[in-house]
Scaffold this motif. Structure first.
Motif, PDB file in Angstrom:
ATOM      1  N   PHE A   1       0.859  -1.195   0.000  1.00 41.18           N
ATOM      2  CA  PHE A   1       0.000   0.000   0.000  1.00 41.18           C
ATOM      3  C   PHE A   1       0.885   1.231   0.000  1.00 41.18           C
ATOM      4  CE2 PHE A   1      -2.369  -3.430   1.663  1.00 41.18           C
ATOM      5  CZ  PHE A   1      -3.689  -3.219   1.301  1.00 41.18           C
ATOM      6  N   VAL A   2       0.535   2.216  -0.829  1.00 42.86           N
ATOM      7  CA  VAL A   2       1.260   3.487  -0.805  1.00 42.86           C
ATOM      8  C   VAL A   2       0.227   4.610  -0.756  1.00 42.86           C
ATOM      9  CG1 VAL A   2       3.078   4.876  -1.854  1.00 42.86           C
ATOM     10  CG2 VAL A   2       2.973   2.442  -2.360  1.00 42.86           C
ATOM     11  N   THR A   3       0.318   5.446   0.264  1.00 39.62           N
ATOM     12  CA  THR A   3      -0.608   6.577   0.363  1.00 39.62           C
ATOM     13  C   THR A   3       0.042   7.814  -0.243  1.00 39.62           C
ATOM     14  OG1 THR A   3       0.225   6.968   2.606  1.00 39.62           O
ATOM     15  CG2 THR A   3      -1.827   5.747   2.414  1.00 39.62           C
ATOM     16  N   ALA A   4      -0.772   8.609  -0.923  1.00 41.83           N
ATOM     17  CA  ALA A   4      -0.254   9.818  -1.582  1.00 41.83           C
ATOM     18  C   ALA A   4      -1.390  10.831  -1.675  1.00 41.83           C
ATOM     19  CB  ALA A   4       0.263   9.465  -2.977  1.00 41.83           C
ATOM     20  N   THR A   5      -1.979  11.153  -0.533  1.00 41.25           N
ATOM     21  CA  THR A   5      -3.199  11.970  -0.552  1.00 41.25           C
ATOM     22  C   THR A   5      -3.042  13.341   0.085  1.00 41.25           C
ATOM     23  OG1 THR A   5      -3.990  11.242   1.616  1.00 41.25           O
ATOM     24  CG2 THR A   5      -4.561   9.844  -0.254  1.00 41.25           C
ATOM     25  N   GLY A   6      -2.096  13.517   1.002  1.00 40.42           N
ATOM     26  CA  GLY A   6      -2.049  14.744   1.799  1.00 40.42           C
ATOM     27  C   GLY A   6      -3.158  14.764   2.837  1.00 40.42           C
ATOM     28  N   ASN A   7      -3.792  13.624   3.083  1.00 37.59           N
ATOM     29  CA  ASN A   7      -4.908  13.558   4.026  1.00 37.59           C
ATOM     30  C   ASN A   7      -4.546  12.643   5.202  1.00 37.59           C
ATOM     31  OD1 ASN A   7      -7.443  14.105   5.037  1.00 37.59           O
ATOM     32  ND2 ASN A   7      -8.478  13.707   3.094  1.00 37.59           N
ATOM     33  N   VAL A   8      -5.429  12.658   6.204  1.00 37.57           N
ATOM     34  CA  VAL A   8      -5.095  11.961   7.447  1.00 37.57           C
ATOM     35  C   VAL A   8      -5.825  10.612   7.545  1.00 37.57           C
ATOM     36  CG1 VAL A   8      -6.964  13.135   8.742  1.00 37.57           C
ATOM     37  CG2 VAL A   8      -4.899  12.425   9.945  1.00 37.57           C
ATOM     38  N   ASN A   9      -5.179   9.634   8.189  1.00 37.38           N
ATOM     39  CA  ASN A   9      -5.785   8.307   8.454  1.00 37.38           C
ATOM     40  C   ASN A   9      -6.464   7.710   7.223  1.00 37.38           C
ATOM     41  OD1 ASN A   9      -4.915   8.561  11.022  1.00 37.38           O
ATOM     42  ND2 ASN A   9      -6.887   9.174  11.896  1.00 37.38           N
TER      43      ASN A   9
ATOM     44  N   ASN B   1       4.073   5.366   2.947  1.00 37.56           N
ATOM     45  CA  ASN B   1       3.452   6.658   2.645  1.00 37.56           C
ATOM     46  C   ASN B   1       4.400   7.493   1.788  1.00 37.56           C
ATOM     47  OD1 ASN B   1       1.953   9.149   2.874  1.00 37.56           O
ATOM     48  ND2 ASN B   1       3.400   9.749   4.467  1.00 37.56           N
ATOM     49  N   ALA B   2       3.808   8.213   0.822  1.00 37.78           N
ATOM     50  CA  ALA B   2       4.617   9.142   0.030  1.00 37.78           C
ATOM     51  C   ALA B   2       4.086  10.568   0.158  1.00 37.78           C
ATOM     52  CB  ALA B   2       4.622   8.717  -1.440  1.00 37.78           C
ATOM     53  N   GLY B   3       3.023  10.756   0.934  1.00 40.63           N
ATOM     54  CA  GLY B   3       2.484  12.097   1.153  1.00 40.63           C
ATOM     55  C   GLY B   3       3.327  12.850   2.177  1.00 40.63           C
ATOM     56  N   HIS B   4       3.044  14.144   2.329  1.00 40.30           N
ATOM     57  CA  HIS B   4       3.979  14.977   3.096  1.00 40.30           C
ATOM     58  C   HIS B   4       4.110  14.591   4.572  1.00 40.30           C
ATOM     59  CE1 HIS B   4       6.545  18.340   3.876  1.00 40.30           C
ATOM     60  NE2 HIS B   4       5.844  18.562   4.970  1.00 40.30           N
ATOM     61  N   PHE B   5       2.974  14.415   5.240  1.00 43.19           N
ATOM     62  CA  PHE B   5       3.050  14.150   6.684  1.00 43.19           C
ATOM     63  C   PHE B   5       2.894  12.665   6.984  1.00 43.19           C
ATOM     64  CE2 PHE B   5       1.780  18.744   7.110  1.00 43.19           C
ATOM     65  CZ  PHE B   5       2.958  19.150   7.747  1.00 43.19           C
ATOM     66  N   ASN B   6       3.351  12.277   8.184  1.00 38.79           N
ATOM     67  CA  ASN B   6       3.310  10.856   8.562  1.00 38.79           C
ATOM     68  C   ASN B   6       1.989  10.494   9.232  1.00 38.79           C
ATOM     69  OD1 ASN B   6       3.905  12.421  10.779  1.00 38.79           O
ATOM     70  ND2 ASN B   6       5.005  10.796  11.833  1.00 38.79           N
ATOM     71  N   ASP B   7       0.894  11.124   8.775  1.00 38.89           N
ATOM     72  CA  ASP B   7      -0.394  10.790   9.389  1.00 38.89           C
ATOM     73  C   ASP B   7      -1.362  10.141   8.401  1.00 38.89           C
ATOM     74  OD1 ASP B   7      -0.861  13.006   7.860  1.00 38.89           O
ATOM     75  OD2 ASP B   7      -1.390  14.339   9.518  1.00 38.89           O
TER      76      ASP B   7
END
Ligand code: NAD
Ligand code: ADE
Length: 425
Positions: free
Chosen positions: A273-281, A299-305
């Motif tokens: 799984f790779v997240t790239a949304t800039g969104n949380v949870n 995760n590849a989005g900016h924050f670790n959330d």
């Protein structure tokens, strides 16, 4: 090698790494022809003499090349990291020891050190801020408001930072103008898409040595970053599923040939799984409950959330490091879930971030945006501004030229035709 005065204040892991860092910076410079041309001009014109720049960017070889350009243009720079895990310690050392640039960054720094380093940059009373994620702007507008009168303007590198800044501007709390470098076409079309597409896969592979062919990979977010990652994972032979909340982007993913489904449904099937949304949870409690034994999440989005690490931690009976940047959570029900790079941007935590050839354009935008802010003086209102279109086009032209590619020019008849409404069938 440039012999510059070593800044009295700095905080890096080991100045003994400077030689290795210098070699890494020089290697990256070879792939940054647009920035090189800007450096040559700014070194002659010196538009930034004594300008204090406070930069909070990933401390990489590519960033080092940008810092050198600004320094050669006359600026006095202090640099800290925009993520606790993205610093290249050898590069940080080289900037301090060889280039006379004050750096406050150590790979793996804790949260307190991360903010102490931002504070050290702010102590230099920056007149221009340069952010990747808007942490400096946020500190200035909350805990360090006394420094705001010195600031003439700022630049922002990434989507999440621009989103935060637009929220500040619409609430009327933004105190100075910011150029949204991310929104330049020569930035997000290439950096977010091809840069993250390649470097996120690079980070996953360096961390795990996984065979991607035949794996079911789930990408959450089909924006610029998600599109890049999805296309590169497909190129490596993965079966790629896309999760979106925006119907237009979901439709685009479907017509690009991907299966579109929800995160919870994808959780049952995915190997990676790779997240790239800039969104949380985005990989939240319910999705975690559905993950297969052995699933790998990154995760590849900016924050670790983007991955709910809190929920994962609650369900875990133990955690162990399997390899650098690879942590296994053993859950009460017997499943093992693997998290890469502590859920931080996997391309910078587990690899080196984007290749210099794309950062060449992103950072050309940064350098020209600073020059624009300086030229415009105090005439800009405290809003978020695009990079002027002519600068964006100039960067594209220079990049094409450096790549040895030529493009056509419209004839005068074609220009006239393109402007006219009378010509038809
Ligand atoms: P974008 O706005 O183009 O795309 C984000 C997409 O995520 C949108 O299509 C949005 O609809 C979707 N989304 C939002 N919430 C979602 C959810 N709950 N589930 C599924 N999809 C959801 O932004 P972008 O330019 O692609 O950037 C994405 C993130 O990556 C940002 O945080 C950005 O700052 C970051 N970024 C990281 C790097 C890097 O080096 N790792 C580089 C550039 C940008
Ligand atoms: N963001 C993504 N890749 C990067 C890099 N190589 N340097 C600085 N910032 C980045």
């Amino acid at each position: 090698m440039t012999i510059a005065t070593r800044p009295s204040k700095h905080d890096v892991a080991d100045l003994g790494l400077a030689e290795a860092g210098a070699r890494r910076i020089a290697w990256a410079a070879r792939e940054m022809p647009v920035l090189r041309a800007i450096r040559e001009r700014l070194a002659k014109e010196r538009p930034f003499v004594d300008l204090r720049i406070g930069a909070c960017l990933h401390v990489t070889a590519e960033t080092a090349n940008l810092m050198i350009v600004l320094r050669d243009g006359g600026a006095r720079i202090a640099l800290c990291a925009s993520n606790p895990l993205s610093t290249q310690d050898d590069v940080a050392a080289a900037l301090v020891a060889n280039e006379g640039i004050a750096v406050f960054a150590k790979k793996g720094e804790d949260r307190d050190t991360y903010y102490a380093h931002i504070s050290s940059v702010l102590e230099t009373r920056p007149q221009i801020t340069m952010d990747d994620g808007a942490d400096v702007v946020t500190e200035l507008h909350t805990r360090r408001r006394e420094l705001l009168p010195d600031v003439r303007g700022g630049t922002e590198e990434t989507t999440t930072g621009v989103t935060r800044l637009r929220a500040m501007a619409s609430e009327g709390v933004l105190a100075y103008p910011i150029i949204a470098v991310n929104d330049a076409l020569t930035k997000h079309l290439f950096d977010n898409r091809y840069g993250t597409g390649q470097s996120a896969v690079d980070g996953i592979l360096r961390a795990t040595n996984l065979l991607l062919a035949g794996k079911i990979a789930v990408v959450a977010g089909y924006g610029w970053v998600g599109r890049g990652i999805a296309s590169r994972l497909r190129g490596m032979g993965s079966i790629v599923l896309i999760c979106e909340v925006d119907p237009l982007r979901a439709l685009e993913a479907a017509m690009d040939g991907f299966e579109v489904t929800t995160v919870v449904a994808a959780a049952r099937r995915g190997d990676l799984f790779v997240t790239a949304t800039g969104n949380v949870n985005v990989i939240g409690r319910e999705a975690i409950a559905n993950l297969k034994d052995g699933a790998i999440v990154a995760n590849a989005g900016h924050f670790n959330d983007e991955i709910d690490l809190g929920a994962l931690g609650e369900q875990a009976t133990s955690r162990r490091e399997l390899r650098p940047f690879v942590e296994e959570f053993a859950l009460r029900d017997g499943r093992r879930i693997v998290v890469l790079g502590e859920g931080r941007l996997v391309n910078l935590a587990a690899a080196e971030g984007h290749p210099p050839a794309v950062m060449d354009m992103s950072f050309a935008n940064q350098a020209l945006a600073v020059e624009y802010l300086v030229t415009k003086g105090g005439t800009l209102a405290p809003q978020v501004y695009p990079v002027p279109r002519d600068l964006d086009e100039e960067i594209a032209r220079r990049k094409l030229e450096a790549m040895g590619m030529k493009i056509d020019e419209m004839t005068s008849a074609q220009s006239e035709y393109a402007r006219s409404w009378k010509a038809g069938t």
